[in-house]
Design a protein around this motif. Sequence first.
Motif, mmCIF file in Angstrom:
data_model
loop_
_atom_site.group_PDB
_atom_site.id
_atom_site.type_symbol
_atom_site.label_atom_id
_atom_site.label_comp_id
_atom_site.label_asym_id
_atom_site.label_seq_id
_atom_site.Cartn_x
_atom_site.Cartn_y
_atom_site.Cartn_z
ATOM 1 N N LYS A 91 0.842 -1.196 0.000
ATOM 2 C CA LYS A 91 0.000 0.000 0.000
ATOM 3 C C LYS A 91 0.882 1.252 0.000
ATOM 4 O O LYS A 91 1.971 1.251 0.555
ATOM 5 N N TYR A 92 0.381 2.302 -0.631
ATOM 6 C CA TYR A 92 0.939 3.633 -0.428
ATOM 7 C C TYR A 92 -0.199 4.515 0.062
ATOM 8 O O TYR A 92 -1.372 4.131 0.010
ATOM 9 N N PHE A 93 0.127 5.706 0.550
ATOM 10 C CA PHE A 93 -0.859 6.465 1.314
ATOM 11 C C PHE A 93 -0.975 7.904 0.807
ATOM 12 O O PHE A 93 -0.169 8.372 -0.001
ATOM 13 N N ARG A 94 -2.013 8.586 1.301
ATOM 14 C CA ARG A 94 -2.291 9.965 0.916
ATOM 15 C C ARG A 94 -2.189 10.868 2.145
ATOM 16 O O ARG A 94 -2.222 10.396 3.282
ATOM 17 N N GLU A 95 -2.080 12.170 1.910
ATOM 18 C CA GLU A 95 -1.983 13.122 3.017
ATOM 19 C C GLU A 95 -3.235 13.104 3.882
ATOM 20 O O GLU A 95 -3.182 13.445 5.065
ATOM 21 N N LYS A 96 -4.354 12.697 3.302
ATOM 22 C CA LYS A 96 -5.590 12.605 4.080
ATOM 23 C C LYS A 96 -5.481 11.517 5.141
ATOM 24 O O LYS A 96 -6.174 11.551 6.167
#
Length: 464
Positions: free
Chosen positions: A143-148
């Motif tokens: 997984k990679y992620f978002r600033e949210k």
Amino acid sequence: MKKIRIVEIELPEDKTIDNYVEITALQYQDRLNLVRNAMEERELDFLVIYGDREHFANLHYVTGYDPRFEESILVIPKRGTPYLLVGNEGLGYKDVAKLPVEIVLFQTFSLMGQPRDKSDSLESVLKDTGIEKGSKIGLVGTKYFREKEFSSPQYSIDVPSFITDVVRSLAGYENVVNQTDIFMHPERGLRTFLSAEDIAAFESASCIVYSGVRRLLLGLREGISEYEAAGLLAYAGFPPLSCHITVGFGKNALLGLSSPSPFRKLELGEYINFGFGVWGANIARAGLAAEDEKHFPYSASNILQELYFPYFKMMTRWYESLKIGTDGRSVYNSVKEFVENPDYGVSLNPGHLIHNDEWLNSPFYEGSRDILHSGMAIQCDIISAPGSPLFGVHVEDGLVLADEQLRHELRKKFPNTSARFDSRRDFMKQKLGIDISDEVLPMSDIQACLAPFMMSPGKVLAWI
């Protein structure tokens, strides 16, 4: 003006594998070159790819090696031979790898209680690969992620801490970042671009899945157990499963992901839910156990007009919106009215990407700017689960988008595969009335077939 009606079709006979394709060592080398191009663009000195029994697909994409009982990591330097770290049992399985790698035994990856006294520490092993203070490291998990989700998503990494912490201690915290999107971004990810060989391999896998699903559908009968129904799939271990085989009747069907049980037997009029997925292919269906309308429960007597017809209309729009160069937002908007209506109980994306893992990512969401491209493998996976009394409906099949150049290559290298694609496309257009683009390569012999009476699988909805 065409209307949705019930028509009768013949379910195509079981398919035999006539050209299952094994990805060659040369093609794995090509994939490594693509990875190194991405590393160069991102100014990385090393890429460290994590894999375990479930989260294997990124590692397997590069090497042909999939961890079985243990964890594993692949360390790719900018130049030179990559290093594949394996546990005790991985050491015996290592020759499955098609990419030339240096095998390093790291026994901490082994199962508890196994010998752990013959390998150096992870810190020492990684130093030997060349990782040092200041090295720019990309870590690849699943997984990679978002600033949210996290304030510094580039430093949020789902690789186990006993690996991540050591890499950070060697290179420096700020030099270790999440680079999972190299493989899994819905538009740019390397695994979203299938070659002709990949497509042929996935299509053969889909033939295996279809043959099992056909036997299950034709074998449904009152009193059959979930276990007996699952046995009709006749799964023999090839290709490996991408997810659990699911078969559920009644209350078990409402669980969605429930495994088949010998204790639950089919009753007329109740809900059925099943799915069969292997590397590169998945077919799933959900509906009511009925041979005709008289088997519908009284509470669901209007299910054709209230759920099945709207679902088929929505699914038609989804298929007809698929074109190379279209963005995910356009596809989402084509079915937005249905998927955002709470009466239909859709909670996940209207479709997603597939690879050796069942769900790679999805470009189909509100406002998506992700562009659909040639070589992209997609699942029509729109689960409607409004609950009692209608319960739900699910018609899941796979497809690949291919431009003229890729279709020409398929015709030249794999004529039988290409002919099956053409036959399925003609079926969808002529029998079901779904006007899909020539760029769509349908993977399933029951592509988009919604059988309102699941015990009469040859009766399906169509535009007439």
